[in-house]
Design an enzyme around this catalytic site. Sequence first.
Site, PDB file in Angstrom:
ATOM      1  N   GLY A 148      76.161  39.638  56.058  1.00  0.00           N
ATOM      2  CA  GLY A 148      76.494  38.589  57.028  1.00  0.00           C
ATOM      3  C   GLY A 148      77.953  38.189  56.870  1.00  0.00           C
ATOM      4  O   GLY A 148      78.497  38.274  55.777  1.00  0.00           O
ATOM      5  N   ARG A 188      75.135  45.409  58.741  1.00  0.00           N
ATOM      6  CA  ARG A 188      74.114  45.841  57.784  1.00  0.00           C
ATOM      7  C   ARG A 188      73.881  47.304  58.119  1.00  0.00           C
ATOM      8  O   ARG A 188      73.632  47.656  59.267  1.00  0.00           O
ATOM      9  CB  ARG A 188      72.851  45.008  57.931  1.00  0.00           C
ATOM     10  CG  ARG A 188      73.143  43.513  57.782  1.00  0.00           C
ATOM     11  CD  ARG A 188      71.899  42.678  57.701  1.00  0.00           C
ATOM     12  NE  ARG A 188      72.183  41.270  57.928  1.00  0.00           N
ATOM     13  CZ  ARG A 188      72.531  40.392  56.988  1.00  0.00           C
ATOM     14  NH1 ARG A 188      72.614  40.764  55.729  1.00  0.00           N
ATOM     15  NH2 ARG A 188      72.764  39.130  57.286  1.00  0.00           N
ATOM     16  N   ASP A 203      74.329  39.774  48.068  1.00  0.00           N
ATOM     17  CA  ASP A 203      73.584  40.528  47.043  1.00  0.00           C
ATOM     18  C   ASP A 203      73.254  41.951  47.489  1.00  0.00           C
ATOM     19  O   ASP A 203      73.340  42.894  46.695  1.00  0.00           O
ATOM     20  CB  ASP A 203      72.325  39.768  46.597  1.00  0.00           C
ATOM     21  CG  ASP A 203      71.402  39.410  47.751  1.00  0.00           C
ATOM     22  OD1 ASP A 203      71.843  39.469  48.919  1.00  0.00           O
ATOM     23  OD2 ASP A 203      70.243  39.071  47.486  1.00  0.00           O
ATOM     24  N   THR A 217      79.340  35.367  50.882  1.00  0.00           N
ATOM     25  CA  THR A 217      78.109  35.022  51.601  1.00  0.00           C
ATOM     26  C   THR A 217      77.983  33.505  51.651  1.00  0.00           C
ATOM     27  O   THR A 217      78.329  32.837  50.675  1.00  0.00           O
ATOM     28  CB  THR A 217      76.857  35.630  50.938  1.00  0.00           C
ATOM     29  OG1 THR A 217      75.689  35.013  51.495  1.00  0.00           O
ATOM     30  CG2 THR A 217      76.808  35.420  49.433  1.00  0.00           C
ATOM     31  N   ASP A 255      75.314  31.957  51.554  1.00  0.00           N
ATOM     32  CA  ASP A 255      74.078  31.540  50.875  1.00  0.00           C
ATOM     33  C   ASP A 255      74.263  31.110  49.415  1.00  0.00           C
ATOM     34  O   ASP A 255      73.383  30.478  48.846  1.00  0.00           O
ATOM     35  CB  ASP A 255      73.041  32.674  50.909  1.00  0.00           C
ATOM     36  CG  ASP A 255      72.771  33.157  52.314  1.00  0.00           C
ATOM     37  OD1 ASP A 255      72.909  32.350  53.249  1.00  0.00           O
ATOM     38  OD2 ASP A 255      72.431  34.343  52.492  1.00  0.00           O
ATOM     39  N   ASP A 305      73.907  32.810  46.788  1.00  0.00           N
ATOM     40  CA  ASP A 305      72.765  33.272  45.987  1.00  0.00           C
ATOM     41  C   ASP A 305      73.098  34.458  45.078  1.00  0.00           C
ATOM     42  O   ASP A 305      72.231  35.277  44.783  1.00  0.00           O
ATOM     43  CB  ASP A 305      71.597  33.644  46.920  1.00  0.00           C
ATOM     44  CG  ASP A 305      71.989  34.691  47.942  1.00  0.00           C
ATOM     45  OD1 ASP A 305      73.183  34.993  48.070  1.00  0.00           O
ATOM     46  OD2 ASP A 305      71.086  35.212  48.623  1.00  0.00           O
ATOM     47  N   ARG A 312      68.924  31.797  53.776  1.00  0.00           N
ATOM     48  CA  ARG A 312      67.962  32.884  53.557  1.00  0.00           C
ATOM     49  C   ARG A 312      66.900  32.451  52.545  1.00  0.00           C
ATOM     50  O   ARG A 312      66.224  31.480  52.791  1.00  0.00           O
ATOM     51  CB  ARG A 312      68.681  34.161  53.134  1.00  0.00           C
ATOM     52  CG  ARG A 312      69.560  34.694  54.258  1.00  0.00           C
ATOM     53  CD  ARG A 312      69.980  36.094  54.011  1.00  0.00           C
ATOM     54  NE  ARG A 312      69.331  36.998  54.930  1.00  0.00           N
ATOM     55  CZ  ARG A 312      69.401  38.305  54.842  1.00  0.00           C
ATOM     56  NH1 ARG A 312      70.035  38.881  53.849  1.00  0.00           N
ATOM     57  NH2 ARG A 312      68.809  39.071  55.710  1.00  0.00           N
TER      58      ARG A 312
HETATM   59  P1  ATP Z   1      74.146  38.198  53.102  1.00  0.00           P
HETATM   60  O1  ATP Z   1      73.927  37.489  51.803  1.00  0.00           O
HETATM   61  O2  ATP Z   1      75.164  37.540  53.940  1.00  0.00           O
HETATM   62  O3  ATP Z   1      72.892  38.524  53.828  1.00  0.00           O
HETATM   63  P2  ATP Z   1      74.160  40.855  51.989  1.00  0.00           P
HETATM   64  O4  ATP Z   1      75.268  41.631  51.415  1.00  0.00           O
HETATM   65  O5  ATP Z   1      73.089  40.397  51.049  1.00  0.00           O
HETATM   66  O6  ATP Z   1      74.826  39.625  52.746  1.00  0.00           O
HETATM   67  P3  ATP Z   1      72.406  42.836  53.160  1.00  0.00           P
HETATM   68  O7  ATP Z   1      72.108  43.160  54.572  1.00  0.00           O
HETATM   69  O8  ATP Z   1      71.283  42.502  52.267  1.00  0.00           O
HETATM   70  O9  ATP Z   1      73.496  41.665  53.199  1.00  0.00           O
HETATM   71  O10 ATP Z   1      73.179  44.090  52.515  1.00  0.00           O
HETATM   72  C1  ATP Z   1      74.336  44.626  53.146  1.00  0.00           C
HETATM   73  C2  ATP Z   1      74.290  46.119  53.152  1.00  0.00           C
HETATM   74  O11 ATP Z   1      74.337  46.625  51.807  1.00  0.00           O
HETATM   75  C3  ATP Z   1      73.031  46.751  53.733  1.00  0.00           C
HETATM   76  O12 ATP Z   1      73.017  46.742  55.132  1.00  0.00           O
HETATM   77  C4  ATP Z   1      73.140  48.164  53.171  1.00  0.00           C
HETATM   78  O13 ATP Z   1      74.060  48.925  53.890  1.00  0.00           O
HETATM   79  C5  ATP Z   1      73.712  47.918  51.776  1.00  0.00           C
HETATM   80  N1  ATP Z   1      72.620  47.960  50.785  1.00  0.00           N
HETATM   81  C6  ATP Z   1      71.748  46.988  50.465  1.00  0.00           C
HETATM   82  N2  ATP Z   1      70.843  47.435  49.552  1.00  0.00           N
HETATM   83  C7  ATP Z   1      71.159  48.727  49.305  1.00  0.00           C
HETATM   84  C8  ATP Z   1      70.618  49.767  48.479  1.00  0.00           C
HETATM   85  N3  ATP Z   1      69.562  49.558  47.697  1.00  0.00           N
HETATM   86  N4  ATP Z   1      71.213  50.982  48.490  1.00  0.00           N
HETATM   87  C9  ATP Z   1      72.287  51.198  49.257  1.00  0.00           C
HETATM   88  N5  ATP Z   1      72.837  50.272  50.067  1.00  0.00           N
HETATM   89  C10 ATP Z   1      72.280  49.073  50.099  1.00  0.00           C
END
Ligand code: ATP
Length: 324
Positions: free
Chosen positions: A13, A74, A105, A128, A130, A132, A174
């Site tokens: 995000g 994502r 994360d 982020t 959040d 978190d 979240r």
């Molecule tokens: P926010 O906290 O704002 O939601 P985030 O980084 O946690 O941000 P996610 O959508 O959970 O957002 O993760 C971002 C991207 O990281 C995913 O769309 C994916 O491309 C990559 N990602 C997440 N988990 C994995 C994994 N296990 N292996 C490879 N890539 C991953």
Amino acid sequence: MRPKRIGILTSGGDAPGMNAAIRAAVRTAIHYQIRIFGFKHGYNGVIKGDIVELKRNSVANIIQRGGTILGTARSAQFTTDQGMAKAKKTLNRYKIDALIVIGGDGSMRGAYEFAKKTRVKMIGLPGTIDNDLLGSDFTIGFDTAVNSALEAVDKIRDTASSLERLFFIEVMGRYAGFIGLAVGLAGGAEDVLIPETPTDIPGLAKQIKHNIEKGKKSNIVIVSEGDEAGDAFTIAEKIKAILDEDYRVAVLGYIQRGGAPTAIDRILASKLGYAAVNGLKKNMYGCMVGEINKKIVDTPFEKTYSRKKKIDPDIYTIIKILAE
Ligand code: ATP
């Protein structure tokens, strides 16, 4: 070995302050005569080779802007072997020695998995709203999101007091209650419902009834979006079934993500963007750079997301005592 060409991307995000982090990383890299390239739309840009070289001027006039000039996404493809192989090919083609990832994360998890598979040098920054992620007291974007939500809560409070109404205000976060708790304390809420603690609907109804009986003009309940009892509408209906009290619901939604980053977020982002490039220069990678107790620290990727960051239970106690 000191990197000569590095990449940078924003993932997950969007969060206010991401631009300030990009700016800091770009200007620091250029200071050290390291060439830096931006990948568009998160890991998708690495897979597709959507790349642009960032110069000093590419990041002019962005420190105050919300969102991210690189775009974010994502990427489901990046979680597959094929996607990662394509991403690695892009990095080889453009001779990128290391990659800076700004995200939450999931993004840190992605960085860890990619580095494990391909040996690419990765360094992360917590971006982020959040908050978190373990490894930083605060994440880039959290402070701005809290302040944006607070502005809305303050306005709703005027109406809540004038009409003597019960308000349920849903905030983002979240599966974490950090935004909820901060907004609840700073906004003088009567209660805050967060995913980390069980929500006691009959207890909340009793409390609201008591508040109304003793003449409280406004009753504001902050609901974190991930609360296990449901969203703000569901919870409001559950309370109405017990109390038969009129209510209003406000879901703040995406206004919490946008807007100019606060000074706190810009400062954090600038420090961390600078630290990420310095880390890579010292051959430090496989970790996220954050700030703990006002000190810049690095935490291995896998530690940032494998355990849940704990909320401060004292904040909840303070909210409850101050609302008595
Ligand atoms: P926010 O906290 O704002 O939601 P985030 O980084 O946690 O941000 P996610 O959508 O959970 O957002 O993760 C971002 C991207 O990281 C995913 O769309 C994916 O491309 C990559 N990602 C997440 N988990 C994995 C994994 N296990 N292996 C490879 N890539 C991953």
